[in-house]
Design an enzyme around this catalytic site. Structure first.
Site, PDB file in Angstrom:
ATOM      1  NE  ARG A 233      -4.143  -1.623   0.276  1.00  0.00           N
ATOM      2  CZ  ARG A 233      -4.357  -2.652  -0.671  1.00  0.00           C
ATOM      3  NH1 ARG A 233      -3.487  -2.805  -1.434  1.00  0.00           N
ATOM      4  NH2 ARG A 233      -5.479  -3.283  -0.595  1.00  0.00           N
ATOM      5  CD  GLU A 262      -2.905   3.507  -5.114  1.00  0.00           C
ATOM      6  OE1 GLU A 262      -4.181   2.754  -5.170  1.00  0.00           O
ATOM      7  OE2 GLU A 262      -2.130   2.915  -4.469  1.00  0.00           O
ATOM      8  CG  HIS A 281      -3.553  -0.420  -6.589  1.00  0.00           C
ATOM      9  ND1 HIS A 281      -3.657   0.299  -5.277  1.00  0.00           N
ATOM     10  CD2 HIS A 281      -3.524  -1.774  -6.371  1.00  0.00           C
ATOM     11  CE1 HIS A 281      -3.906  -0.830  -4.565  1.00  0.00           C
ATOM     12  NE2 HIS A 281      -3.734  -2.074  -4.961  1.00  0.00           N
TER      13      HIS A 281
HETATM   14  P1  NAP Z   1      -0.040 -11.837   4.435  1.00  0.00           P
HETATM   15  O1  NAP Z   1      -0.066 -13.367   3.914  1.00  0.00           O
HETATM   16  O2  NAP Z   1      -0.772 -11.353   5.744  1.00  0.00           O
HETATM   17  O3  NAP Z   1       1.329 -11.276   4.400  1.00  0.00           O
HETATM   18  C1  NAP Z   1       1.762 -10.323   5.066  1.00  0.00           C
HETATM   19  C2  NAP Z   1       3.021 -10.484   5.784  1.00  0.00           C
HETATM   20  O4  NAP Z   1       3.470  -9.230   6.558  1.00  0.00           O
HETATM   21  C3  NAP Z   1       3.121 -11.427   6.800  1.00  0.00           C
HETATM   22  O5  NAP Z   1       4.141 -12.213   6.659  1.00  0.00           O
HETATM   23  C4  NAP Z   1       3.333 -10.861   8.157  1.00  0.00           C
HETATM   24  O6  NAP Z   1       3.810 -11.443   8.905  1.00  0.00           O
HETATM   25  C5  NAP Z   1       3.866  -9.537   7.645  1.00  0.00           C
HETATM   26  N1  NAP Z   1       3.877  -8.382   8.461  1.00  0.00           N
HETATM   27  C6  NAP Z   1       2.610  -7.795   9.191  1.00  0.00           C
HETATM   28  N2  NAP Z   1       2.569  -6.900   9.981  1.00  0.00           N
HETATM   29  C7  NAP Z   1       4.176  -6.686  10.078  1.00  0.00           C
HETATM   30  C8  NAP Z   1       4.889  -5.763  10.702  1.00  0.00           C
HETATM   31  N3  NAP Z   1       4.174  -4.643  11.512  1.00  0.00           N
HETATM   32  N4  NAP Z   1       6.363  -5.799  10.545  1.00  0.00           N
HETATM   33  C9  NAP Z   1       6.805  -6.849   9.641  1.00  0.00           C
HETATM   34  N5  NAP Z   1       6.120  -7.633   9.023  1.00  0.00           N
HETATM   35  C10 NAP Z   1       4.701  -7.923   9.079  1.00  0.00           C
HETATM   36  O7  NAP Z   1      -0.744 -11.022   3.311  1.00  0.00           O
HETATM   37  P2  NAP Z   1      -0.730 -11.031   1.603  1.00  0.00           P
HETATM   38  O8  NAP Z   1      -1.867 -11.838   1.209  1.00  0.00           O
HETATM   39  O9  NAP Z   1       0.327 -11.484   1.271  1.00  0.00           O
HETATM   40  O10 NAP Z   1      -0.868  -9.471   1.327  1.00  0.00           O
HETATM   41  C11 NAP Z   1      -0.076  -8.635   1.819  1.00  0.00           C
HETATM   42  C12 NAP Z   1      -0.684  -7.289   1.322  1.00  0.00           C
HETATM   43  O11 NAP Z   1      -0.291  -7.100   0.054  1.00  0.00           O
HETATM   44  C13 NAP Z   1      -1.903  -6.940   1.550  1.00  0.00           C
HETATM   45  O12 NAP Z   1      -2.128  -6.437   2.983  1.00  0.00           O
HETATM   46  C14 NAP Z   1      -2.252  -5.671   0.692  1.00  0.00           C
HETATM   47  O13 NAP Z   1      -2.165  -4.495   1.261  1.00  0.00           O
HETATM   48  C15 NAP Z   1      -1.031  -5.910  -0.318  1.00  0.00           C
HETATM   49  N6  NAP Z   1      -1.679  -6.397  -1.687  1.00  0.00           N
HETATM   50  C16 NAP Z   1      -1.705  -5.433  -2.791  1.00  0.00           C
HETATM   51  C17 NAP Z   1      -1.946  -5.646  -4.102  1.00  0.00           C
HETATM   52  C18 NAP Z   1      -1.898  -4.864  -5.179  1.00  0.00           C
HETATM   53  O14 NAP Z   1      -2.825  -4.558  -5.992  1.00  0.00           O
HETATM   54  N7  NAP Z   1      -0.751  -3.953  -5.280  1.00  0.00           N
HETATM   55  C19 NAP Z   1      -2.515  -6.746  -4.187  1.00  0.00           C
HETATM   56  C20 NAP Z   1      -2.977  -7.806  -3.182  1.00  0.00           C
HETATM   57  C21 NAP Z   1      -2.380  -7.559  -1.862  1.00  0.00           C
HETATM   58  P3  NAP Z   1       3.970 -11.595  10.728  1.00  0.00           P
HETATM   59  O15 NAP Z   1       2.455 -11.434  10.972  1.00  0.00           O
HETATM   60  O16 NAP Z   1       4.565 -12.462  11.319  1.00  0.00           O
HETATM   61  O17 NAP Z   1       4.566 -10.020  10.917  1.00  0.00           O
END
Ligand code: NAP
Length: 321
Positions: A233, A262, A281
Site C-alpha cells: 500500500r 491514488e 495499482h
Molecule cells: P499476508 O499473507 O498476511 O502477509 C503479510 C506479511 O506481512 C506477513 O508475513 C506478516 O508476518 C507481515 N507483517 C505484518 N505486519 C508486519 C509488521 N508490523 N512488520 C513486519 N512484518 C509484518 O498478506 P498477503 O496476502 O501476502 O498480502 C499482503 C498485502 O499486499 C495486503 O495486505 C495488501 O495490502 C497488499 N496487496 C496489494 C495488491 C496490489 O494490487 N498491489 C494486491 C494484493 C495485496 P507477521 O504477521 O509474522 O509479521
C-alpha cells in the site's frame, strides 16, 4: 429477502449468483449520501477501493456482513466493525500469484529499464547500437529483501529463489519456516535487510505499525545501488522521503504499484523520474484473478449472511460474541 449493497460493478455471473440469495442494490460510491442511505437498509455489502468509515455505518443496524474484493482490509476500521457485530470477509489466496507476477514485473522492469527504454525506442531515438548509458543491472543471482513474507511475499520468494537464483532475506514479526525451508529465505532484522538487499520489496499489510515504515532513515540505510519495490500500500512508504531519495541518488530506483494518493496526481515528481516505474495499482488486475476475487467475495458474503462462513474472515472474534 435479504438486501445487499454493491459499491463496485460485479461480473454478470457473480451478480446473478448474489441475486439468487438476496436483492442486490448497486450504488455509485462517489454519491456518498445515497451510498450511506443504502447501507442503512442493507444486511450485507460487497465492494472494494472505498474507505468505509464508522460514521458511514451509523444507523446501519441490519448490517451483518461486509465483504471486500481484496486481501487488504485497510479501508475498514476492523475494531469498529467487531464492536458492531459485523463480520468482515476478504479474498486471500486467489490473488497471490498474479500479484507476485506484478512484483516481479516491477523488479525486472526497474532493473532492466524496460519502460524507459521501450519509450525511447517508440520515440524514434534508437539510431545506433546501444552502449553503457542504456545498460541496466542484473536481477538473477542478486539479494532480494522481502519486508512482509506472507502469502504474496512467499510467491515472490519462490520466483526469486527457484527462477532467478536469488538470495532471499525477509523480515516478519514471526518466522516463516515454510519459506525458509523451500526457498532458503533467511529472517533478519530490518536494518540488515536494508543494508544488504539489492531489491527491497514491501509486501506488508497497511496497519498503524507499518505506516511509513520506510522513511528517510530507512532509505538512507539502503545501498545506493538498491531498488525499492512497493506493491503493498502506498502509505507503507513515506512518499516525500522516497522522492527525495530518488532525486538525490540515495537509492538507484523504484518500482511502484501503489501510492499515498491514488490515482497518482499528475504533478507528482515521481512521474518525471526516469528511474521510477509507476503502475496504476495493477497488482491483481488480470481478467482471471479479478473475476476469481469477485466470485470469492460474493461467496464469502452469502456464507457470512447464512452464518456458515468458516474461512476468509478478518475479524473472527465477532463470531464469538
Ligand atoms: P499476508 O499473507 O498476511 O502477509 C503479510 C506479511 O506481512 C506477513 O508475513 C506478516 O508476518 C507481515 N507483517 C505484518 N505486519 C508486519 C509488521 N508490523 N512488520 C513486519 N512484518 C509484518 O498478506 P498477503 O496476502 O501476502 O498480502 C499482503 C498485502 O499486499 C495486503 O495486505 C495488501 O495490502 C497488499 N496487496 C496489494 C495488491 C496490489 O494490487 N498491489 C494486491 C494484493 C495485496 P507477521 O504477521 O509474522 O509479521
Amino acid at each position: 429477502m435479504k438486501k445487499i449493497v454493491a459499491w463496485k460493478p460485479l461480473p454478470d455471473d457473480v451478480l446473478a449468483y448474489l441475486q439468487q440469495h438476496a436483492e442486490v442494490v448497486q450504488v455509485d460510491p462517489t454519491q456518498h449520501d445515497a451510498f450511506v442511505a443504502a447501507l442503512k437498509e442493507a444486511d450485507g455489502g460487497i465492494g472494494s477501493s472505498v474507505k468505509i468509515t464508522p460514521a458511514m455505518l451509523e444507523g446501519a443496524s441490519r448490517l451483518k456482513a461486509l465483504s471486500t474484493i481484496s486481501v487488504g482490509f485497510d479501508q475498514f476500521d476492523v475494531d469498529d466493525l467487531t464492536r458492531r457485530g459485523i463480520v468482515l470477509a476478504h479474498t486471500p489466496d486467489v490473488l497471490t500469484e498474479s500479484t507476485a507476477d506484478t512484483v516481479f514485473a516491477l523488479i525486472l522492469a526497474s532493473a532492466r529499464r524496460v519502460v524507459e527504454l521501450a519509450d525511447w525506442v517508440k520515440a524514434g531515438e534508437w539510431k545506433e547500437s546501444i552502449g553503457p548509458s542504456h545498460f541496466g543491472v542484473d536481477v538473477q543471482g542478486k539479494t532480494l529483501g522481502i519486508v512482509g513474507l506472507g502469502r504474496i511475499g512467499g510467491a515472490v520468494a519462490r520466483r526469486a529463489a527457484l527462477g532467478f537464483n536469488m538470495t532471499v532475506l525477509y523480515t516478519n514479526r514471526s518466522p516463516n519456516p515454510q519459506a525458509e525451508q523451500a526457498y532458503g529465505a533467511r529472517r533478519v532484522e530490518l536494518s540488515e535487510l536494508l543494508a544488504t538487499a539489492d531489491f527491497v520489496c514491501l509486501q506488508v499489510p497497511l496497519t498503524p505499525q507499518t505506516r511509513h515504515m520506510i522513511g528517510a532513515a530507512e532509505l538512507q540505510a539502503m545501498k545506493r545501488s538498491a531498488i525499492l519495490i512497493n506493491a503493498s500500500r502506498g502509505a507503507t512508504v513515506n512518499e516525500q522521503a522516497l522522492i527525495e531519495a530518488l532525486r538525490d541518488g540515495t537509492i538507484h530506483g523504484a518500482g511502484l504499484d501503489v501510492f499515498e494518493t491514488e490515482p497518482l496526481p499528475a504533478d507528482s515528481p515521481l512521474l518525471g523520474m526516469a528511474n521510477v516505474v509507476a503502475l496504476p495499482h495493477i497488482g491483481s488486475a488480470t481478467h482471471e484473478t479479478r473475476h476469481a476475487m469477485a466470485r470469492n467475495a460474493a461467496e464469502n458474503l452469502v456464507a457470512a449472511l447464512d452464518g456458515t462462513l468458516s474461512n476468509n474472515i478478518v475479524n473472527r472474534e465477532v463470531l464469538r460474541k
